[in-house]
Design an enzyme around this catalytic site. Structure first.
Site, PDB file in Angstrom:
ATOM      1  N   GLY A 256      18.470  61.216  33.755  1.00  0.00           N
ATOM      2  CA  GLY A 256      18.007  62.365  34.521  1.00  0.00           C
ATOM      3  C   GLY A 256      19.170  63.144  35.093  1.00  0.00           C
ATOM      4  O   GLY A 256      20.283  63.108  34.561  1.00  0.00           O
ATOM      5  N   SER A 257      18.915  63.832  36.187  1.00  0.00           N
ATOM      6  CA  SER A 257      19.920  64.745  36.747  1.00  0.00           C
ATOM      7  C   SER A 257      20.985  63.980  37.538  1.00  0.00           C
ATOM      8  O   SER A 257      20.765  62.831  37.961  1.00  0.00           O
ATOM      9  CB  SER A 257      19.227  65.747  37.662  1.00  0.00           C
ATOM     10  OG  SER A 257      18.649  65.058  38.755  1.00  0.00           O
TER      11      SER A 257
ATOM     12  N   CYS B  24      20.303  67.025  27.184  1.00  0.00           N
ATOM     13  CA  CYS B  24      21.544  66.738  27.907  1.00  0.00           C
ATOM     14  C   CYS B  24      22.750  67.107  27.059  1.00  0.00           C
ATOM     15  O   CYS B  24      23.769  67.538  27.570  1.00  0.00           O
ATOM     16  CB  CYS B  24      21.583  65.265  28.278  1.00  0.00           C
ATOM     17  SG  CYS B  24      21.314  64.176  26.870  1.00  0.00           S
TER      18      CYS B  24
ATOM     19  N   GLU C 240      22.465  57.799  32.672  1.00  0.00           N
ATOM     20  CA  GLU C 240      22.689  58.816  31.628  1.00  0.00           C
ATOM     21  C   GLU C 240      22.282  60.146  32.242  1.00  0.00           C
ATOM     22  O   GLU C 240      21.095  60.408  32.431  1.00  0.00           O
ATOM     23  CB  GLU C 240      21.826  58.517  30.389  1.00  0.00           C
ATOM     24  CG  GLU C 240      22.082  57.162  29.760  1.00  0.00           C
ATOM     25  CD  GLU C 240      23.324  57.136  28.889  1.00  0.00           C
ATOM     26  OE1 GLU C 240      23.866  58.217  28.577  1.00  0.00           O
ATOM     27  OE2 GLU C 240      23.768  56.032  28.537  1.00  0.00           O
ATOM     28  N   LEU C 241      23.269  60.991  32.549  1.00  0.00           N
ATOM     29  CA  LEU C 241      22.986  62.172  33.363  1.00  0.00           C
ATOM     30  C   LEU C 241      23.234  63.470  32.593  1.00  0.00           C
ATOM     31  O   LEU C 241      23.224  63.484  31.373  1.00  0.00           O
ATOM     32  CB  LEU C 241      23.808  62.094  34.653  1.00  0.00           C
ATOM     33  CG  LEU C 241      23.686  60.746  35.401  1.00  0.00           C
ATOM     34  CD1 LEU C 241      24.572  60.716  36.628  1.00  0.00           C
ATOM     35  CD2 LEU C 241      22.251  60.444  35.776  1.00  0.00           C
TER      36      LEU C 241
ATOM     37  N   GLU D 101      24.842  72.928  34.820  1.00  0.00           N
ATOM     38  CA  GLU D 101      23.982  72.663  33.666  1.00  0.00           C
ATOM     39  C   GLU D 101      22.892  73.744  33.622  1.00  0.00           C
ATOM     40  O   GLU D 101      22.268  74.056  34.637  1.00  0.00           O
ATOM     41  CB  GLU D 101      23.347  71.281  33.806  1.00  0.00           C
ATOM     42  CG  GLU D 101      22.612  70.858  32.553  1.00  0.00           C
ATOM     43  CD  GLU D 101      22.067  69.426  32.654  1.00  0.00           C
ATOM     44  OE1 GLU D 101      21.546  69.067  33.718  1.00  0.00           O
ATOM     45  OE2 GLU D 101      22.167  68.694  31.653  1.00  0.00           O
TER      46      GLU D 101
HETATM   47  P1  NDP Z   1      15.388  64.245  37.451  1.00  0.00           P
HETATM   48  O1  NDP Z   1      16.644  63.619  37.902  1.00  0.00           O
HETATM   49  O2  NDP Z   1      14.756  65.273  38.312  1.00  0.00           O
HETATM   50  O3  NDP Z   1      14.264  63.132  37.214  1.00  0.00           O
HETATM   51  C1  NDP Z   1      14.469  62.039  36.358  1.00  0.00           C
HETATM   52  C2  NDP Z   1      13.487  60.942  36.724  1.00  0.00           C
HETATM   53  O4  NDP Z   1      13.806  60.425  38.012  1.00  0.00           O
HETATM   54  C3  NDP Z   1      12.044  61.416  36.810  1.00  0.00           C
HETATM   55  O5  NDP Z   1      11.198  60.411  36.317  1.00  0.00           O
HETATM   56  C4  NDP Z   1      11.868  61.610  38.303  1.00  0.00           C
HETATM   57  O6  NDP Z   1      10.530  61.558  38.696  1.00  0.00           O
HETATM   58  C5  NDP Z   1      12.640  60.424  38.827  1.00  0.00           C
HETATM   59  N1  NDP Z   1      13.056  60.508  40.233  1.00  0.00           N
HETATM   60  C6  NDP Z   1      13.095  61.605  41.051  1.00  0.00           C
HETATM   61  N2  NDP Z   1      13.590  61.240  42.269  1.00  0.00           N
HETATM   62  C7  NDP Z   1      13.855  59.901  42.220  1.00  0.00           C
HETATM   63  C8  NDP Z   1      14.404  58.965  43.148  1.00  0.00           C
HETATM   64  N3  NDP Z   1      14.790  59.311  44.381  1.00  0.00           N
HETATM   65  N4  NDP Z   1      14.566  57.679  42.739  1.00  0.00           N
HETATM   66  C9  NDP Z   1      14.224  57.297  41.493  1.00  0.00           C
HETATM   67  N5  NDP Z   1      13.704  58.145  40.561  1.00  0.00           N
HETATM   68  C10 NDP Z   1      13.530  59.435  40.920  1.00  0.00           C
HETATM   69  O7  NDP Z   1      15.684  64.818  35.990  1.00  0.00           O
HETATM   70  P2  NDP Z   1      14.775  65.750  35.108  1.00  0.00           P
HETATM   71  O8  NDP Z   1      13.459  65.087  34.857  1.00  0.00           O
HETATM   72  O9  NDP Z   1      14.790  67.119  35.684  1.00  0.00           O
HETATM   73  O10 NDP Z   1      15.562  65.737  33.709  1.00  0.00           O
HETATM   74  C11 NDP Z   1      16.549  66.623  33.368  1.00  0.00           C
HETATM   75  C12 NDP Z   1      17.911  65.990  33.539  1.00  0.00           C
HETATM   76  O11 NDP Z   1      18.025  64.836  32.727  1.00  0.00           O
HETATM   77  C13 NDP Z   1      19.030  66.918  33.073  1.00  0.00           C
HETATM   78  O12 NDP Z   1      20.074  66.897  34.011  1.00  0.00           O
HETATM   79  C14 NDP Z   1      19.479  66.298  31.772  1.00  0.00           C
HETATM   80  O13 NDP Z   1      20.796  66.602  31.433  1.00  0.00           O
HETATM   81  C15 NDP Z   1      19.272  64.845  32.056  1.00  0.00           C
HETATM   82  N6  NDP Z   1      19.210  64.095  30.800  1.00  0.00           N
HETATM   83  C16 NDP Z   1      20.248  63.257  30.463  1.00  0.00           C
HETATM   84  C17 NDP Z   1      20.255  62.594  29.233  1.00  0.00           C
HETATM   85  C18 NDP Z   1      21.379  61.673  28.838  1.00  0.00           C
HETATM   86  O14 NDP Z   1      21.178  60.870  27.940  1.00  0.00           O
HETATM   87  N7  NDP Z   1      22.545  61.772  29.433  1.00  0.00           N
HETATM   88  C19 NDP Z   1      19.164  62.773  28.288  1.00  0.00           C
HETATM   89  C20 NDP Z   1      18.152  63.681  28.733  1.00  0.00           C
HETATM   90  C21 NDP Z   1      18.175  64.304  29.955  1.00  0.00           C
HETATM   91  P3  NDP Z   1       9.610  62.887  38.643  1.00  0.00           P
HETATM   92  O15 NDP Z   1      10.018  63.739  37.504  1.00  0.00           O
HETATM   93  O16 NDP Z   1       8.267  62.329  38.447  1.00  0.00           O
HETATM   94  O17 NDP Z   1       9.844  63.578  39.942  1.00  0.00           O
END
Ligand code: NDP
Length: 491
Positions: A218-219, A274, A240-241, A372
């Protein structure tokens, strides 16, 4: 979106093609996360004890079950993501991922591993026997851009290793879970060690409190919170961000091929990847020709609207992302950038779409070159020397991947080796999406932890025990004596 209906908490997911919140689901209550974790923990010892061969059979049976139900999962996934072909790719990729680990696991987790036999003056024979002990319960938190792929990519090797898997997909794209769970009915022994908990970030936080290891995709902002929570619990976190991937195009490159590579690398999944190409550096001598070709080809691509089965660019899956993209484009224009094609967020049928956008005259003062974007936007910048291009490519806080395109790989490789990123494509872009095999690590804010890719990635889910055997007589106690002669045995 969360609502309370007759005292019960409900959430909705929005179809990005219509803007309609047309899927209602019940998020897990916090207590349910703990209950699910306990259920999985209870089942995990039997899953491990049945042995690798039986686990492999279960993974293969799951692959068959997903394949049999692929259309249901693809349909659900496409309603959350607004694109069809990549939904097929994700589901078929999940099947391949299961079969891949079924083939790799025996080599990586051989149940009878022996280390080297050593000799020394003190110990005549030492025998090392390594044993692989999986973490009991592994947790997985995934984002919305590739919901199926990223929910399963790490969970499958963890399961192969003998761990149980607790998965929290994004609240934005939860539809695939229902049909996917049905496929587990065909494999009860696997069903007992796989759990999904739906909900928002609070459910992600609760998951971290329950598991023995967490894999997060995620982010950066959320990744930091996950790392902090994991550190407090002293559990490993594999992160993996985000990324801001550069491509360097040298003047010797075949420009037509380079245009195609950059478009594929930057526009796949509407740029919501990503590893999207988000910065394009072109040697000045070919910059104008390249820019014209890129603009022309990008402008000729079409949205997959109104027919999901036609066109190249899907809607923005998470509508608020449109505002982020719009602001970045606006910031760039204010600071002197020029639109070659695209540049405007469109509304069709209630969804939000960003047509392929090419920007020229960009600088590193602009957000579009630093933050990003996560959209189909390609900012192009000219450079004079290779050293300057490398410095520009490395002028970022991210380091996920990158690319170098030249007339030959001999010319491209030395340049790629100087880019601070984990996956480098040579004479093409975003090749890391095409293969799971090469190991790689993220640099900078793009992540931390062992490689997700490559067979050795399964090692993230096990701890090795070294059993060191003394087969001769133990060393005499006088080995501890300070005054012993130098010729006497050393510890
Ligand atoms: P987020 O970081 O917003 O969310 C990722 C996940 O974390 C979601 O399931 C979210 O839940 C959950 N989450 C939110 N807050 C918390 C917390 N405090 N503790 C634990 N989990 C939490 O990312 P996005 O969904 O917006 O995805 C996009 C991002 O992912 C981009 O930055 C992209 O680059 C990255 N990414 C990285 C990849 C890699 O392999 N390096 C591959 C693909 C994407 P919910 O959505 O339900 O709020």
């Amino acid at each position: 979106m969360m609502t309370v209906v007759d005292g019960a908490v409900q959430m909705t997911a929005t179809n990005p093609r219509t803007g309609q919140a047309d899927y209602v689901f019940t998020p897990a209550a916090l207590a349910e996360v703990e209950q699910t974790a306990q259920r999985l923990r209870q089942a995990q010892p039997a899953w491990l004890a049945q042995g690798l061969a039986a686990r492999i059979q279960a993974l293969l049976a799951w692959a068959d079950a997903i394949e049999a139900q692929r259309l249901d999962i693809i349909t659900a996934l496409s309603q959350d993501t607004g694109r069809w072909f990549l939904s097929e790719t994700e589901v078929d990729g999940a099947v391949r991922n299961l079969r891949r680990w079924a083939a790799l696991a025996p080599e990586m987790l051989g149940e009878d591993l022996h280390g080297p036999v050593l000799d020394s003056q003190l110990i005549s024979t030492v025998k090392y026997q390594n044993q692989a002990v999986p973490y009991g319960l592994s947790g997985f938190i995934s984002p919305w851009n590739f919901p199926v792929t990223l929910s399963l990519i790490d969970a499958v090797p963890a399961l192969a290793a003998g761990s149980a898997a607790l998965i929290k997909p994004s609240e934005i794209t939860p539809r695939f879970v229902e049909p996917l769970l049905k496929t587990l009915d065909a494999v009860p022994e696997l069903k007992s060690v796989v759990g999904f908990v739906l909900g928002d970030g609070t459910i992600g936080q609760a998951l971290i409190e329950q598991v023995d290891l967490v894999c997060f995709t995620g982010s950066v902002a959320t990744g930091r919170k996950v790392a902090e929570a994991a550190a407090r619990r002293f559990i490993p976190a594999s992160l993996e961000l985000g990324g801001k991937d550069p491509v360097i195009i040298l003047e010797t490159a075949n420009l037509d091929q380079a245009v195609d590579s950059v478009l594929r690398g930057g526009l796949s999944n509407s740029g919501q990847a990503c590893l999207s190409i988000e910065r394009v550096y072109v040697q000045r001598s070919v910059h104008d020709v390249f820019l014209a070709k890129l603009g022309e080809k990008a402008g000729a691509l079409s949205l997959n609207w109104p027919d999901i089965h036609q066109g190249n660019i899907g809607p923005l899956i998470h509508a608020p992302q449109a505002d982020i993209i719009g602001h970045q484009i606006e910031d760039a224009l204010t600071k002197g950038a020029r639109i070659i094609t695209g540049g405007e967020i469109l509304n069709h049928g209630g969804g939000r779409w960003c047509p392929p956008t090419v920007l020229a005259d960009v600088t590193h003062d602009m957000d579009i070159m630093r933050e990003e974007t996560f959209g189909p936007v390609l900012p192009v910048m000219a450079f004079d020397t290779v050293e300057e291009a490398i410095a520009l490519a490395n002028d970022t806080s991210f380091g996920l991947s990158g690319a170098v395109i030249a007339g030959s790989s001999e010319e491209a490789i030395p340049v790629a080796e100087k880019i601070n990123a984990g996956g480098l494509s040579i004479n093409d872009c975003a090749l890391t999406i095409l293969t799971y095999e090469p190991e790689k690590n993220s640099f900078g804010l793009s992540g931390m932890g062992g490689s997700r890719m490559g067979p050795a990635s399964i090692n993230r889910f096990i701890r090795r025990k070294a059993l060191i055997m003394q087969s001769g007589a133990p060393a005499p106690l006088d080995i501890l004596e300070e005054s012993r002669a130098p010729s006497r045995p050393q510890v």
